[in-house]
Scaffold this motif. Sequence first.
Motif, PDB file in Angstrom:
ATOM      1  N   ALA A   1      12.959 -10.279  75.469  1.00 31.98           N
ATOM      2  CA  ALA A   1      12.270  -9.330  76.337  1.00 31.98           C
ATOM      3  C   ALA A   1      11.044  -9.976  76.974  1.00 31.98           C
ATOM      4  CB  ALA A   1      11.879  -8.082  75.542  1.00 31.98           C
ATOM      5  N   THR A   2      10.447 -10.938  76.286  1.00 32.19           N
ATOM      6  CA  THR A   2       9.328 -11.666  76.883  1.00 32.19           C
ATOM      7  C   THR A   2       9.786 -12.348  78.175  1.00 32.19           C
ATOM      8  OG1 THR A   2       8.364 -12.062  74.704  1.00 32.19           O
ATOM      9  CG2 THR A   2       7.647 -13.516  76.475  1.00 32.19           C
TER      10      THR A   2
ATOM     11  N   ASP B   1       8.070  -1.929  80.877  1.00 38.67           N
ATOM     12  CA  ASP B   1       8.433  -2.669  79.674  1.00 38.67           C
ATOM     13  C   ASP B   1       8.938  -1.630  78.680  1.00 38.67           C
ATOM     14  OD1 ASP B   1       8.748  -4.147  77.429  1.00 38.67           O
ATOM     15  OD2 ASP B   1       6.718  -4.984  77.385  1.00 38.67           O
TER      16      ASP B   1
ATOM     17  N   LYS C   1      15.207  -5.376  68.750  1.00 39.86           N
ATOM     18  CA  LYS C   1      14.256  -4.578  67.967  1.00 39.86           C
ATOM     19  C   LYS C   1      15.085  -3.590  67.137  1.00 39.86           C
ATOM     20  CE  LYS C   1      10.403  -6.370  69.673  1.00 39.86           C
ATOM     21  NZ  LYS C   1       9.659  -6.097  70.894  1.00 39.86           N
TER      22      LYS C   1
HETATM   23  C1  LIG Z   1       8.828  -7.089  71.269  1.00 46.90           C
HETATM   24  C2  LIG Z   1       8.361  -6.697  72.627  1.00 46.90           C
HETATM   25  C3  LIG Z   1       8.568  -7.523  73.721  1.00 46.90           C
HETATM   26  C4  LIG Z   1       9.157  -8.905  73.584  1.00 46.90           C
HETATM   27  O1  LIG Z   1      10.381  -8.924  72.954  1.00 46.90           O
HETATM   28  P1  LIG Z   1      11.057 -10.296  72.491  1.00 46.90           P
HETATM   29  O2  LIG Z   1      12.504 -10.039  72.657  1.00 46.90           O
HETATM   30  O3  LIG Z   1      10.623 -10.487  71.091  1.00 46.90           O
HETATM   31  O4  LIG Z   1      10.544 -11.365  73.392  1.00 46.90           O
HETATM   32  C5  LIG Z   1       8.156  -7.082  74.953  1.00 46.90           C
HETATM   33  N1  LIG Z   1       7.572  -5.891  75.104  1.00 46.90           N
HETATM   34  C6  LIG Z   1       7.357  -5.059  74.078  1.00 46.90           C
HETATM   35  C7  LIG Z   1       6.724  -3.748  74.308  1.00 46.90           C
HETATM   36  C8  LIG Z   1       7.737  -5.441  72.799  1.00 46.90           C
HETATM   37  O5  LIG Z   1       7.505  -4.632  71.766  1.00 46.90           O
END
Ligand SMILES: *Cc1c(COP(=O)(O)O)cnc(C)c1O
Length: 351
Positions: A65-66, A173, A204
């Motif tokens: 997600a990053t 996001d 997550k």
């Molecule tokens: C965990 C998270 C991310 C990043 O997720 P990854 O897959 O670990 O890179 C981005 N935004 C929010 C709000 C998050 O909680």
Amino acid sequence: MAPAPERWIDLRSDTVTRPSPAMYQAMAEAPLGDDVYGDDPTVNKLQARAADLLGFEATVLFPTATQSNLAALLSHCGRGDEVIAGARYHVISSEAGGAAALGGIVPCPLPITAAGSMAPGDVEAAIKPDDPHYPRTRLVCLENTWDGRVVPPEDIHAVQAIARAHGLALHLDGARLMNAAVALGRPARDLAAGFDSVTLCLSKGLGGPAGALLCASAEFAGRARRARKILGGALRQAGLIAACGLVALDHQVAGLAADHANARRLAEGLAGLDWLRVDVAGVHTNMVFLDLLAGDPGALTEYAAARGIKLRSRRSGMRLVTHRDVSAADIDTVLAAFRGFAAGRPASAAE
Ligand SMILES: *Cc1c(COP(=O)(O)O)cnc(C)c1O
């Protein structure tokens, strides 16, 4: 050192979830291709499924997600353009400054309201006029859920209205957007409406081993694919990850409600302890925040670890996160450990 328990109760984050048996099975059976050529059928199926779920034309699969957020920002903004976002939103505070470092994008961090949004007046005041002294305000970014809270739809609509009135783009996001949808009992597409791009994280609470989805228009998805290449390229037989993503979206969304119930039970149990303060009302989804009024978070973390529980302290407090690998019985174990920990007692005496 206590021997490592066979099975940890890991409350540090919902990122720690392991693939479910159904995911292993799906990986074993998934038809694969090469996603850089766009011909991995499992990736294409997941992308179509996510676009439909969130109400967009297209979706791009990312490893994280990053990276999805960063590709979105790079696709919305050019060098010297500005993004308005909450100061502690992930895109501002937890992505290593990627948008600034790689995209020359200027962050405009604003205070976050108690509900997890930004005050409409703050957003309006932060939008720069067309003047060569200023960066060009391009994008407004929101986050939902925020610290486990479901951001009220009306707060989101208020910020969206201001952004639209000024011709700005909107990114969400929504790493944990499915938690918000389940908590509200509303279709995820309702919560994604009004945004130009939305990030959804598969690793997550949804339980995938990796992966995130960026939903947007087909034209924007094309730009995001180019950004993904600039950021290091794409995965080839990504259908292995996409197969887990399909299981997550098809079979592991409803289970988030159990995570939310466990978080509430945990918070209500902790509320009976006089040496900590827990925000019970703020538990909308799978996160519990607490502050220690006495005692040291590090000592508590050690005490819990000796009982098979992984905690992570933050400053004076803690964030406990429930997920599909934590059961209702585990919550009882955690509550018993907290009751057993006498605040202020040195960790060496805890046994
Ligand atoms: C965990 C998270 C991310 C990043 O997720 P990854 O897959 O670990 O890179 C981005 N935004 C929010 C709000 C998050 O909680």
